[in-house]
Structures are given as structure tokens and as C-alpha cells.
Enzyme design. Structure first.
Site, PDB file in Angstrom:
ATOM      1  N   HIS A 145      28.351  44.010  50.995  1.00  0.00           N
ATOM      2  CA  HIS A 145      29.640  43.363  50.753  1.00  0.00           C
ATOM      3  C   HIS A 145      30.731  44.161  51.459  1.00  0.00           C
ATOM      4  CE1 HIS A 145      30.759  46.343  47.778  1.00  0.00           C
ATOM      5  NE2 HIS A 145      29.711  46.069  47.022  1.00  0.00           N
TER       6      HIS A 145
ATOM      7  N   HIS B 184      30.982  47.991  51.343  1.00  0.00           N
ATOM      8  CA  HIS B 184      30.075  48.771  52.202  1.00  0.00           C
ATOM      9  C   HIS B 184      30.558  48.744  53.653  1.00  0.00           C
ATOM     10  CE1 HIS B 184      27.331  47.022  48.983  1.00  0.00           C
ATOM     11  NE2 HIS B 184      27.408  48.306  48.685  1.00  0.00           N
TER      12      HIS B 184
ATOM     13  N   CYS C 103      22.019  55.045  33.029  1.00  0.00           N
ATOM     14  CA  CYS C 103      22.580  53.793  33.550  1.00  0.00           C
ATOM     15  C   CYS C 103      21.861  53.472  34.857  1.00  0.00           C
ATOM     16  CB  CYS C 103      24.083  53.918  33.795  1.00  0.00           C
ATOM     17  SG  CYS C 103      24.722  52.482  34.696  1.00  0.00           S
TER      18      CYS C 103
ATOM     19  N   CYS D  84      24.209  53.069  37.958  1.00  0.00           N
ATOM     20  CA  CYS D  84      24.610  54.332  38.607  1.00  0.00           C
ATOM     21  C   CYS D  84      23.397  55.133  39.056  1.00  0.00           C
ATOM     22  CB  CYS D  84      25.388  55.222  37.643  1.00  0.00           C
ATOM     23  SG  CYS D  84      26.952  54.573  37.081  1.00  0.00           S
TER      24      CYS D  84
ATOM     25  N   CYS E 172      28.693  51.686  30.309  1.00  0.00           N
ATOM     26  CA  CYS E 172      29.106  52.351  31.538  1.00  0.00           C
ATOM     27  C   CYS E 172      30.305  51.581  32.092  1.00  0.00           C
ATOM     28  CB  CYS E 172      27.960  52.346  32.542  1.00  0.00           C
ATOM     29  SG  CYS E 172      28.543  52.672  34.220  1.00  0.00           S
TER      30      CYS E 172
ATOM     31  N   HIS F 199      29.705  49.635  35.459  1.00  0.00           N
ATOM     32  CA  HIS F 199      28.763  48.512  35.539  1.00  0.00           C
ATOM     33  C   HIS F 199      28.843  47.569  34.342  1.00  0.00           C
ATOM     34  CE1 HIS F 199      27.177  51.387  38.483  1.00  0.00           C
ATOM     35  NE2 HIS F 199      26.942  50.289  39.169  1.00  0.00           N
TER      36      HIS F 199
ATOM     37  N   LYS G  20      37.036  46.905  41.127  1.00  0.00           N
ATOM     38  CA  LYS G  20      36.166  47.315  42.225  1.00  0.00           C
ATOM     39  C   LYS G  20      35.308  46.118  42.633  1.00  0.00           C
ATOM     40  CE  LYS G  20      32.383  50.346  43.346  1.00  0.00           C
ATOM     41  NZ  LYS G  20      31.144  50.833  42.772  1.00  0.00           N
TER      42      LYS G  20
ATOM     43  N   LYS H 138      28.618  43.862  43.208  1.00  0.00           N
ATOM     44  CA  LYS H 138      27.707  42.765  42.925  1.00  0.00           C
ATOM     45  C   LYS H 138      27.753  42.426  41.436  1.00  0.00           C
ATOM     46  CE  LYS H 138      23.793  40.349  43.701  1.00  0.00           C
ATOM     47  NZ  LYS H 138      23.712  39.195  44.544  1.00  0.00           N
TER      48      LYS H 138
END
Ligand code: MSP
Length: 505
Positions: free
Chosen positions: A17, A20, A125, A128, A142, A145, A292, A295
Site C-alpha cells: 500500500h 510501503h 500480538c 506486530c 494492541c 492493530h 495510520k 491493511k
């Protein structure tokens, strides 16, 4: 002088995405710039394949992890290609050379006595790929996420991180080791809280690199992935020894993985008998509506969709310009489109169209070699030559681009102030008109060379439109007066044609 730069290696549990692409493009701008300065460069990127989340996705899709990664890796190899990143090697942690290196690396630490067996019980997690303390959770989840971590209890191998506290603190005292400086303070903060030894292996899993002295366990994904930065130098070029580059290793990372890179990685290296990297630069997040992009949060922009619509250079330009590098930034597609029209279309595109159209119209396409002795543009080009490298040495990607853009604006002012259309009406001003047209063409050439690291295709198109020899990237060409006389110049096609603002999913 050498410049070896890496991006993090990306998890392959999904496709790339824009977040990256952000890291890869920023890294490419830096590497291309250092190459322009005549330095030996090496640019490494790649994928992190042995994660538990990767193994889980494979199961969901009814594939073995190996089948899954082999299927998805193409999408990741396409990322640097599509954003025109000039990488030297694309590493996969499933590479045989990497696996052997990791085993040797861990064995060295084991032989030194810094790895011991213990029982781990704690919350993990999978997003992570890290153990979490209660204090790191928000409402039991977390925060990155938005999921509850899983309880894991197993006997595995621990690295004596606590023994490296002093060495790490010494490293952070080096002013340039972690940049920006406030990130070095964050790293210090992790140590102030006390360093806990961490587990470098996982029991009961088969997807990963077997621990050499205990093949029933595999390497913890971070103890495998971090090593890529050093392993690649050993095997990326079978006929060439790249290991000298380690002394100039720079890692570009996002702020989410600071602890692994600034704390775990240098300690592991020292324990295994290697030097720490030279420098780490930690950048912020690109946010959409202040969240952020990821996904799991579902607000993904596919960078390749944007490339399809706008072409690659506008994306590279935007990434470099939209957020002060190092800080977080909120992005919208509207702001991207607006910059495309205003800065690329008007400031730069129109400057080239006007300049070439005037040379075609007033001089029948002939550019006369007519530099001026004390041109203010000469001074400005010389300042550009000196300031951009200083900014980029400090990873100030947006600041360096702003400096270049000031030159673009100065050239636009030069058109307005020197009024070539008025000079063209007066035969007595013929020499002055040649000088003005030369200054504009030469200014565009200077801008093209200076921008080459950011927008390589555009830089080449500018020189082509001015009928100059193909782009010579050498940084020394960012100087007044290097433009040669030319004929056959025609009004250039728009560099950045108008595009209807697309609606992207
Ligand atoms: N596999 C690990 C890294 C191992 S390096 C030895 C990992 N992978 S990741 O795919 O989840 O993310 C890697 C990097 O992608 C981040 O550190 C960051 O550089 C970049 N980004 C991912 N999302 C991003 C944004 N939304 N914004 C900016 N960069 C982002 O962590």
C-alpha cells in the site's frame, strides 16, 4: 565514500500500500542523490516472509506457507519496479544465502554464551509479531492493530539483551546514530525502562529458519528479518565482495519499528561480532484522516492505482513533498490532485511549455549560447548546488525539494520580469532576448539535474524538450551555463496534462 541504504523488509501477509511505497520512494530519492554525487551506492529492499501472520494467511488460503509466499512475492517485487526505485537487490528471507547467514549469526551469539533457555509466558500480538506488556495495551488491545494479543507460554531461547545496555547508551551518544534526535531519545527511553532479555526462537512452529543447535525451534521472525541488512552483502553478488559496504550502512525505517532497529539490532550485531550500522533514520506515518494506513484498518490506497492514473513521477514528487520527512502527515487524495495541478502542472510544466514555445516562435527553434556574466541565476544555481546535498545528508527530503522549487519559482518570476514577448517586438533587443531565453533554458536544465533524484523521467523529458544531450546526472552539472546551443526546439507537450480527479476505492 559509499552509501548503503536499506528499507525495512515488508511483511507479505498482504499486498503493498502507499505507506510501503512511501518508504521505498524516499529511500530511492536518497540513493539516487548520493549516486549523483559520484558515491558508490547500494540499495536494498525486500520481503519478510517467515512471520506467523504469513503462515496463518497461507492456511486460510489452503496453501503451504512456501506456496503462498511464492505466489505473493511478485506483487512486492513489482513495487520498486513500478515506483522506479533503482534497487540493487531484492532480498527474500527465504533465500538460501540468508538462511545460512542467520544460522551462522545466531550460532555465534550462542557460542559466546549470550543465548540461554527459559520459559516465556506473555501476550503476543501477531500483527506486530511481538510480545506486549500490559502497559502497552489500550483497553486490552494492541493500539496499532486493534486486536487482543494472544497468551503464549513456551520454552524457548533468550538473548541476553540486558548485558548490552551500556554499549547501546554509548551508541546513542553518537549524535548521528539515530536521527532525528528526538527518536534517539525514544530509544534511550526504552533502555531507561530497563532492558529485558528477549526470546529469539519460537517452539511448535515449522515456518521459519531452524535454530542450528535446536532444530525443533525456528528463529523468531525479528531475529531472522533484521539480519537481512547484513546477510545480503554476503551473497547478493556471487562474484563481488560487498562486505566493505557495511561500514556505510544506513537503515531507513518507520517509527513503528524503532525499538527493533535501535535496540535489538545493534545489540544482536555486537553480540555476533559485527559492528552496528552507521546510521538509522526514523520517519513518521502517512495518515489518512489521522489514522495510520494499514491493511487491518481498511483505509488502504493502492500506490499502483495512483501510478496508473498519474504516472510515476507525480507520486514520487508528492511523497517527497507532502509531509516533512520524519514527522507524521495527514494525506488526502484531493490535496494530491491539487498539488499535481498547481505545482507540477503550473509551476514546472508551464515553465517548460512557455520557454520552448518562445524559443520556437521568436527564434525558429534555435537556442543561442548566450550566458550572462553576472546572472542572478548563476548565484542561485550555485546556492542550489551547495544547499541540496546538505539538506539530503540530513534526510531533509522535503526541505531539499523546497530549495529546488524556489528555483522553479525564481525562473517563473524571471519570465514575468524580463517580458520576452516585449523584447521580441524590438529588433534592438535581439541580444537581450537571446540572453533571457538562454537563462530560462539553462535554469530548466539546472532544475532537471537537481530534480533527477526525485522525478527521473521528468528530468529526462525536460532535457529532451530543450534538445540537450541526455541527462548527465553528475551533481557538478547543477551549475549555471552548462546548456549548449541547440536547434529544432518545438513547443513541448505538457509535462503534466490535465487529469480528471479520479475516485479511487
Ligand atoms: N517486516 C517488518 C520489518 C522488518 S525490517 C527488518 C515490518 N513490515 S511492514 O510491512 O509491516 O512495514 C514495514 C515498513 O513499512 C514500516 O516500518 C514503514 O517504514 C512502512 N510503512 C507501513 N505503513 C506505513 C504508513 N502508513 N506510513 C509510512 N510508512 C509506513 O514492519
Amino acid at each position: 565514500m559509499a552509501f548503503y541504504l536499506s528499507t525495512p523488509i515488508y511483511y507479505v501477509n498482504s499486498t503493498p500500500h502507499i505507506g510501503h511505497a512511501y518508504t521505498t520512494i524516499a529511500a530511492d530519492i536518497l540513493v539516487r542523490h548520493h549516486r549523483q554525487r559520484g558515491e558508490e551506492t547500494f540499495f536494498l529492499t525486500g520481503v519478510d516472509e517467515h512471520a506467523e501472520k504469513v503462515a496463518r494467511i497461507a492456511v486460510e488460503q489452503g496453501l503451504s506457507p512456501r506456496e503462498y509466499v511464492d505466489q505473493i512475492v511478485g506483487a512486492w517485487q513489482e513495487l520498486p519496479a513500478r515506483v522506479n526505485a533503482s534497487i540493487d537487490y531484492f532480498i527474500r528471507t527465504t533465500d538460501e544465502g540468508h538462511k545460512l547467514f542467520v544460522q551462522d549469526f545466531l550460532q555465534r551469539i550462542y557460542d559466546k554464551g549470550d543465548i540461554y533457555q527459559d520459559v516465556y509466558a506473555g501476550l503476543y500480538c501477531v500483527g506486530c509479531e511481538a510480545f506486549k506488556t500490559e502497559a502497552e495495551l489500550v483497553d486490552g488491545k494492541c493500539p496499532d492493530h486493534d486486536v487482543e494479543p494472544e497468551w503464549i507460554e513456551e520454552k524457548n531461547w533468550f538473548f541476553r539483551l540486558s548485558a548490552y545496555e551500556d554499549r547501546l547508551l554509548q551508541l546513542y551518544e553518537q549524535p548521528d546514530f539515530v536521527r532525528p534526535a528526538f527518536r534517539a531519545n525514544e530509544a534511550k527511553g526504552f533502555i531507561a525502562g530497563g532492558l529485558r532479555d528477549f526470546s529469539i526462537s519460537r517452539a511448535g512452529q515449522t515456518w521459519g529458519i531452524p535454530i542450528p543447535w535446536d532444530p525443533d525451534q525456528v528463529a523468531y521472525v525479528w531475529a531472522d528479518a533484521l539480519v537481512n541488512y547484513r546477510s545480503a552483502l554476503d551473497y547478493a553478488r556471487p562474484d563481488e565482495d560487498l562486505t566493505h559496504l557495511w561500514a556505510d550502512a544506513h537503515h531507513l525505517i518507520g517509527k513503528d519499528i524503532l525499538r527493533f532497529h535501535c535496540v535489538y539490532w545493534p545489540a544482536l550485531l555486537i553480540a555476533a561480532g559485527y559492528d552496528p550500522p552507521k546510521q538509522l533514520f526514523v520517519h513518521g506515518y502517512l495518515n489518512i484522516d489521522d489514522r495510520k494506513i494499514s491493511k487491518s484498518l481498511g483505509n488502504v490506497i493502492d500506490p499502483l492505482d495512483l501510478v496508473d492514473v498519474y504516472g510515476v513521477d507525480p507520486i514520487r514528487f508528492w511523497v517527497a513533498r507532502v509531509v516533512p520527512f520524519g514527522q507524521d502527515g495527514n494525506v488526502t487524495l484531493e490535496s494530491f490532485h491539487e498539488r499535481y495541478e498547481r505545482e507540477l502542472g503550473n509551476d514546472l510544466g508551464n515553465l517548460l511549455s512557455r520557454t520552448t514555445a518562445m524559443i520556437a516562435r521568436y527564434r525558429g527553434g534555435e537556442l543561442v549560447f548566450a550566458p550572462t556574466d553576472r546572472s542572478e541565476l548563476a548565484l542561485a544555481a550555485s546556492a542550489l548546488h551547495d544547499e541540496v546535498p546538505i539538506a539530503l545528508d540530513a534526510y531533509d527530503i522535503d526541505g531539499a525539494l523546497e530549495t529546488i522549487w524556489n528555483h522553479v519559482r525564481r525562473l517563473n518570476r524571471h519570465v514575468e520580469e524580463s517580458k520576452p514577448w516585449a523584447l521580441a517586438k524590438d529588433e534592438a533587443q535581439a541580444d537581450e532576448l537571446d540572453r533571457v531565453l538562454y537563462d530560462l533554458a539553462d535554469g530548466l536544465r539546472v532544475v532537471a539535474v537537481a530534480l533527477a533524484a526525485y522525478v527521473p523521467e521528468t528530468a529526462a523529458r525536460i532535457l529532451d524538450a530543450l534538445k540537450q544531450p541526455p541527462l548527465d546526472h553528475a551533481w557538478g552539472n547543477v551549475a549555471y551555463g552548462g546548456t549548449v546551443a541547440a536547434t529544432g526546439i518545438e513547443a513541448a507537450e505538457p509535462l503534466f496534462p490535465r487529469i480528471d480527479a479520479p475516485t479511487l476505492a
